[in-house]
Scaffold this motif. Structure first.
Motif, PDB file in Angstrom:
ATOM      1  N   ASP A   1       0.834  -1.210   0.000  1.00  0.00           N
ATOM      2  CA  ASP A   1       0.000   0.000   0.000  1.00  0.00           C
ATOM      3  C   ASP A   1       0.862   1.252   0.000  1.00  0.00           C
ATOM      4  OD1 ASP A   1      -2.312  -1.552   0.293  1.00  0.00           O
ATOM      5  OD2 ASP A   1      -2.448  -1.212   2.462  1.00  0.00           O
ATOM      6  N   GLN A   2       1.818   1.283   0.910  1.00  0.00           N
ATOM      7  CA  GLN A   2       2.584   2.506   1.142  1.00  0.00           C
ATOM      8  C   GLN A   2       3.517   2.824  -0.018  1.00  0.00           C
ATOM      9  OE1 GLN A   2       3.678   2.849   5.583  1.00  0.00           O
ATOM     10  NE2 GLN A   2       3.048   0.717   5.353  1.00  0.00           N
ATOM     11  N   LEU A   3       4.098   1.798  -0.609  1.00  0.00           N
ATOM     12  CA  LEU A   3       4.906   2.019  -1.805  1.00  0.00           C
ATOM     13  C   LEU A   3       4.038   2.528  -2.947  1.00  0.00           C
ATOM     14  CD1 LEU A   3       7.225  -1.137  -1.782  1.00  0.00           C
ATOM     15  CD2 LEU A   3       7.954   1.237  -1.505  1.00  0.00           C
ATOM     16  N   LEU A   4       2.857   1.946  -3.081  1.00  0.00           N
ATOM     17  CA  LEU A   4       1.959   2.313  -4.165  1.00  0.00           C
ATOM     18  C   LEU A   4       1.478   3.758  -4.022  1.00  0.00           C
ATOM     19  CD1 LEU A   4       0.593   1.084  -6.652  1.00  0.00           C
ATOM     20  CD2 LEU A   4      -1.313   0.395  -5.178  1.00  0.00           C
ATOM     21  N   ILE A   5       1.058   4.134  -2.817  1.00  0.00           N
ATOM     22  CA  ILE A   5       0.574   5.494  -2.585  1.00  0.00           C
ATOM     23  C   ILE A   5       1.656   6.518  -2.902  1.00  0.00           C
ATOM     24  CG2 ILE A   5      -0.093   7.122  -0.763  1.00  0.00           C
ATOM     25  CD1 ILE A   5      -1.650   4.814   0.528  1.00  0.00           C
ATOM     26  N   THR A   6       2.897   6.191  -2.563  1.00  0.00           N
ATOM     27  CA  THR A   6       4.004   7.122  -2.762  1.00  0.00           C
ATOM     28  C   THR A   6       4.373   7.287  -4.232  1.00  0.00           C
ATOM     29  OG1 THR A   6       4.911   6.513  -0.609  1.00  0.00           O
ATOM     30  CG2 THR A   6       6.406   7.610  -2.140  1.00  0.00           C
ATOM     31  N   LEU A   7       4.331   6.206  -4.987  1.00  0.00           N
ATOM     32  CA  LEU A   7       4.918   6.213  -6.326  1.00  0.00           C
ATOM     33  C   LEU A   7       3.909   6.279  -7.475  1.00  0.00           C
ATOM     34  CD1 LEU A   7       7.705   3.536  -5.717  1.00  0.00           C
ATOM     35  CD2 LEU A   7       7.947   6.030  -5.709  1.00  0.00           C
TER      36      LEU A   7
ATOM     37  N   ASP B   1       0.287   7.315  -9.572  1.00  0.00           N
ATOM     38  CA  ASP B   1      -0.719   8.366  -9.685  1.00  0.00           C
ATOM     39  C   ASP B   1      -1.966   7.905  -8.931  1.00  0.00           C
ATOM     40  OD1 ASP B   1       0.926   9.848 -11.326  1.00  0.00           O
ATOM     41  OD2 ASP B   1       0.032   9.086 -13.187  1.00  0.00           O
ATOM     42  N   PRO B   2      -2.681   8.810  -8.283  1.00  0.00           N
ATOM     43  CA  PRO B   2      -3.900   8.395  -7.574  1.00  0.00           C
ATOM     44  C   PRO B   2      -4.876   7.620  -8.456  1.00  0.00           C
ATOM     45  CG  PRO B   2      -3.325  10.646  -6.988  1.00  0.00           C
ATOM     46  CD  PRO B   2      -2.397  10.249  -8.096  1.00  0.00           C
ATOM     47  N   GLN B   3      -4.974   8.000  -9.741  1.00  0.00           N
ATOM     48  CA  GLN B   3      -5.917   7.338 -10.635  1.00  0.00           C
ATOM     49  C   GLN B   3      -5.553   5.889 -10.917  1.00  0.00           C
ATOM     50  OE1 GLN B   3      -4.318  10.174 -11.211  1.00  0.00           O
ATOM     51  NE2 GLN B   3      -5.815  11.804 -11.567  1.00  0.00           N
ATOM     52  N   GLN B   4      -4.315   5.511 -10.637  1.00  0.00           N
ATOM     53  CA  GLN B   4      -3.899   4.134 -10.876  1.00  0.00           C
ATOM     54  C   GLN B   4      -4.330   3.184  -9.769  1.00  0.00           C
ATOM     55  OE1 GLN B   4       0.451   5.492 -11.837  1.00  0.00           O
ATOM     56  NE2 GLN B   4       0.191   3.443 -12.701  1.00  0.00           N
ATOM     57  N   ILE B   5      -4.635   3.712  -8.594  1.00  0.00           N
ATOM     58  CA  ILE B   5      -4.862   2.877  -7.414  1.00  0.00           C
ATOM     59  C   ILE B   5      -6.339   2.514  -7.312  1.00  0.00           C
ATOM     60  CG2 ILE B   5      -4.643   2.735  -4.916  1.00  0.00           C
ATOM     61  CD1 ILE B   5      -2.381   4.810  -5.112  1.00  0.00           C
ATOM     62  N   LEU B   6      -6.662   1.236  -7.529  1.00  0.00           N
ATOM     63  CA  LEU B   6      -8.044   0.765  -7.479  1.00  0.00           C
ATOM     64  C   LEU B   6      -8.486   0.414  -6.068  1.00  0.00           C
ATOM     65  CD1 LEU B   6      -8.225  -1.536 -10.636  1.00  0.00           C
ATOM     66  CD2 LEU B   6      -8.799   0.885 -10.417  1.00  0.00           C
ATOM     67  N   GLY B   7      -7.573  -0.032  -5.233  1.00  0.00           N
ATOM     68  CA  GLY B   7      -7.930  -0.417  -3.878  1.00  0.00           C
ATOM     69  C   GLY B   7      -6.699  -0.773  -3.078  1.00  0.00           C
ATOM     70  N   LEU B   8      -6.835  -0.655  -1.753  1.00  0.00           N
ATOM     71  CA  LEU B   8      -5.729  -0.928  -0.831  1.00  0.00           C
ATOM     72  C   LEU B   8      -6.134  -1.992   0.182  1.00  0.00           C
ATOM     73  CD1 LEU B   8      -4.689   2.781  -0.111  1.00  0.00           C
ATOM     74  CD2 LEU B   8      -3.635   1.216  -1.764  1.00  0.00           C
TER      75      LEU B   8
ATOM     76  N   ARG C   1      12.572   0.567  -6.343  1.00  0.00           N
ATOM     77  CA  ARG C   1      12.785   0.577  -7.796  1.00  0.00           C
ATOM     78  C   ARG C   1      11.801  -0.353  -8.502  1.00  0.00           C
ATOM     79  NH1 ARG C   1      18.593   1.142  -6.486  1.00  0.00           N
ATOM     80  NH2 ARG C   1      19.206   3.195  -7.287  1.00  0.00           N
ATOM     81  N   GLU C   2      11.551  -1.525  -7.910  1.00  0.00           N
ATOM     82  CA  GLU C   2      10.631  -2.477  -8.522  1.00  0.00           C
ATOM     83  C   GLU C   2       9.224  -1.889  -8.606  1.00  0.00           C
ATOM     84  OE1 GLU C   2       8.969  -7.058  -7.874  1.00  0.00           O
ATOM     85  OE2 GLU C   2      10.573  -6.270  -6.595  1.00  0.00           O
ATOM     86  N   MET C   3       8.773  -1.252  -7.517  1.00  0.00           N
ATOM     87  CA  MET C   3       7.437  -0.653  -7.549  1.00  0.00           C
ATOM     88  C   MET C   3       7.402   0.512  -8.534  1.00  0.00           C
ATOM     89  SD  MET C   3       4.329  -0.990  -6.417  1.00  0.00           S
ATOM     90  CE  MET C   3       4.263  -1.763  -4.792  1.00  0.00           C
ATOM     91  N   GLY C   4       8.498   1.252  -8.628  1.00  0.00           N
ATOM     92  CA  GLY C   4       8.566   2.327  -9.606  1.00  0.00           C
ATOM     93  C   GLY C   4       8.368   1.827 -11.025  1.00  0.00           C
ATOM     94  N   LYS C   5       8.960   0.678 -11.340  1.00  0.00           N
ATOM     95  CA  LYS C   5       8.788   0.086 -12.670  1.00  0.00           C
ATOM     96  C   LYS C   5       7.360  -0.382 -12.873  1.00  0.00           C
ATOM     97  CE  LYS C   5      13.580  -1.504 -13.132  1.00  0.00           C
ATOM     98  NZ  LYS C   5      14.476  -2.701 -13.184  1.00  0.00           N
ATOM     99  N   ILE C   6       6.778  -0.988 -11.830  1.00  0.00           N
ATOM    100  CA  ILE C   6       5.416  -1.514 -11.935  1.00  0.00           C
ATOM    101  C   ILE C   6       4.424  -0.394 -12.246  1.00  0.00           C
ATOM    102  CG2 ILE C   6       3.505  -2.487 -10.570  1.00  0.00           C
ATOM    103  CD1 ILE C   6       5.656  -4.226  -9.155  1.00  0.00           C
ATOM    104  N   VAL C   7       4.547   0.725 -11.544  1.00  0.00           N
ATOM    105  CA  VAL C   7       3.573   1.815 -11.723  1.00  0.00           C
ATOM    106  C   VAL C   7       3.921   2.717 -12.898  1.00  0.00           C
ATOM    107  CG1 VAL C   7       3.045   1.794  -9.261  1.00  0.00           C
ATOM    108  CG2 VAL C   7       4.718   3.443 -10.130  1.00  0.00           C
ATOM    109  N   GLY C   8       5.115   2.566 -13.463  1.00  0.00           N
ATOM    110  CA  GLY C   8       5.516   3.380 -14.603  1.00  0.00           C
ATOM    111  C   GLY C   8       6.088   4.726 -14.235  1.00  0.00           C
ATOM    112  N   HIS C   9       6.656   4.816 -13.006  1.00  0.00           N
ATOM    113  CA  HIS C   9       7.234   6.078 -12.558  1.00  0.00           C
ATOM    114  C   HIS C   9       8.611   5.827 -11.924  1.00  0.00           C
ATOM    115  CE1 HIS C   9       3.662   8.388 -13.444  1.00  0.00           C
ATOM    116  NE2 HIS C   9       2.920   7.576 -12.722  1.00  0.00           N
TER     117      HIS C   9
ATOM    118  N   ARG D   1      10.236   8.791 -10.014  1.00  0.00           N
ATOM    119  CA  ARG D   1       9.814   8.995  -8.623  1.00  0.00           C
ATOM    120  C   ARG D   1      10.545   8.032  -7.691  1.00  0.00           C
ATOM    121  NH1 ARG D   1       3.248   9.342  -9.664  1.00  0.00           N
ATOM    122  NH2 ARG D   1       3.328  11.147 -11.093  1.00  0.00           N
ATOM    123  N   ALA D   2      10.735   6.811  -8.137  1.00  0.00           N
ATOM    124  CA  ALA D   2      11.455   5.836  -7.320  1.00  0.00           C
ATOM    125  C   ALA D   2      12.884   6.297  -7.062  1.00  0.00           C
ATOM    126  CB  ALA D   2      11.449   4.473  -8.015  1.00  0.00           C
ATOM    127  N   GLU D   3      13.544   6.780  -8.088  1.00  0.00           N
ATOM    128  CA  GLU D   3      14.923   7.240  -7.914  1.00  0.00           C
ATOM    129  C   GLU D   3      14.990   8.453  -6.993  1.00  0.00           C
ATOM    130  OE1 GLU D   3      17.577   5.603  -8.757  1.00  0.00           O
ATOM    131  OE2 GLU D   3      16.292   4.072  -9.676  1.00  0.00           O
TER     132      GLU D   3
END
Length: 286
Positions: free
Chosen positions: A44-50, A52-59, A134-142, A145-147
């Protein structure tokens, strides 16, 4: 079989109605970015940080628990999932992010239904934390932001090292019922990365284990590292930390306090954990 499938369909519809207020939550999405659901408080926390809000369907169902989650307030803007497979299947995310500690049968069912799962292990040190960011950054396409978050973490490590230089304190990370975090833990990595020493080795505790009051007092660490201050014990687990024998040797002036929500997961919250560590060292040294 028809009756079973009908029951599953009705169950999924019911979950959708209860979780999302009678309709599916379908935010507008930037072109090309994946839609993601999270099953674990740490993802959850990695996702919220990295993301876009529109990408997050549920936590996860613990996303808003301020005791566990650094991002509890931010999590209030997103739907909360039940922890089961049904509401995730309703959402039809492009990717589901989860922990290897989440229920195996649920993860396997989602895979069988054709969903793509990205599964994260529990990081044991700061290097593994950076890999996961870095892995979550790749997953979300940002990845940018991860770096940027990794740069913030490196800067926090540098600040802590400058304060800790030549102190060589022995610090014992101590939790409820006398649990000691050993060398193979994230808390231990925070200490060693900044130049402090985890006193767990003096107790014969390797990766982690329970220690008696007598053993802790006899080991004579310079400080205890605990997750909360205060003099109230709501149960026996907390009472261990407030035992008179331990309080006599380790009063508040000998206890470094870092809230559990800053260390229970590996992620961007470790920047604040390191800054709190610095502030606490300066407090107890006065």
């Amino acid at each position: 079989m028809r009756g079973r499938h009908g029951f599953l369909s009705r169950s999924i519809a019911a979950v959708a109605f209860v979780t999302f207020g009678g309709g599916l939550w379908a935010p507008a999405l930037a072109a090309g970015l994946p839609r993601i659901a999270s099953m674990n408080v740490c993802t959850d926390q990695l996702l919220i940080t990295l993301a876009d809000p529109q990408q997050i369907l549920g936590l996860s169902r613990f996303a808003r628990d301020a005791w566990q989650s650094f991002a509890a307030d931010a999590a209030r803007r997103y739907p909360i999932l039940s922890g089961g497979a049904e509401d995730v299947l309703v959402l039809r995310p492009d990717i589901v992010v989860a922990s290897l500690f989440d229920k195996r049968s649920t993860r396997e069912l989602l895979k069988e239904k054709g969903l793509h799962l990205a599964e994260f292990a529990v990081p044991r040190n700061l290097d593994e934390v950076k890999v996961q960011i870095r892995e979550m950054g790749k997953i979300v396409g940002h990845t940018d932001r991860a770096e940027a978050e990794i740069a913030r973490l490196d800067a926090a490590i540098g600040r802590a090292r400058r304060v800790v230089t030549d102190k060589r304190y022995r610090v014992l990370p101590l939790s409820r019922r006398g649990w000691v975090s050993g060398s193979d833990s994230l808390v231990s990595s925070l200490l060693t990365e900044t130049g402090l020493f985890n006193a767990a080795g003096d107790l014969g505790v390797g990766t982690g284990g329970y220690a008696s009051l007598e053993a802790i007092v006899n080991a004579k660490p310079d400080f205890l590292l605990v997750s909360e201050a205060g003099d109230r014990a709501e149960d026996d687990g907390r009472a261990f930390l407030l035992h008179p024998a331990l309080e006599r040797v380790y009063p508040p002036a000998k206890r470094i306090v870092i809230p559990e929500r800053l260390t229970v997961c590996g992620g961007v919250m470790l920047v604040e954990a390191l800054d709190v560590l610095v502030a606490e060292l300066q407090r107890v040294e006065r």
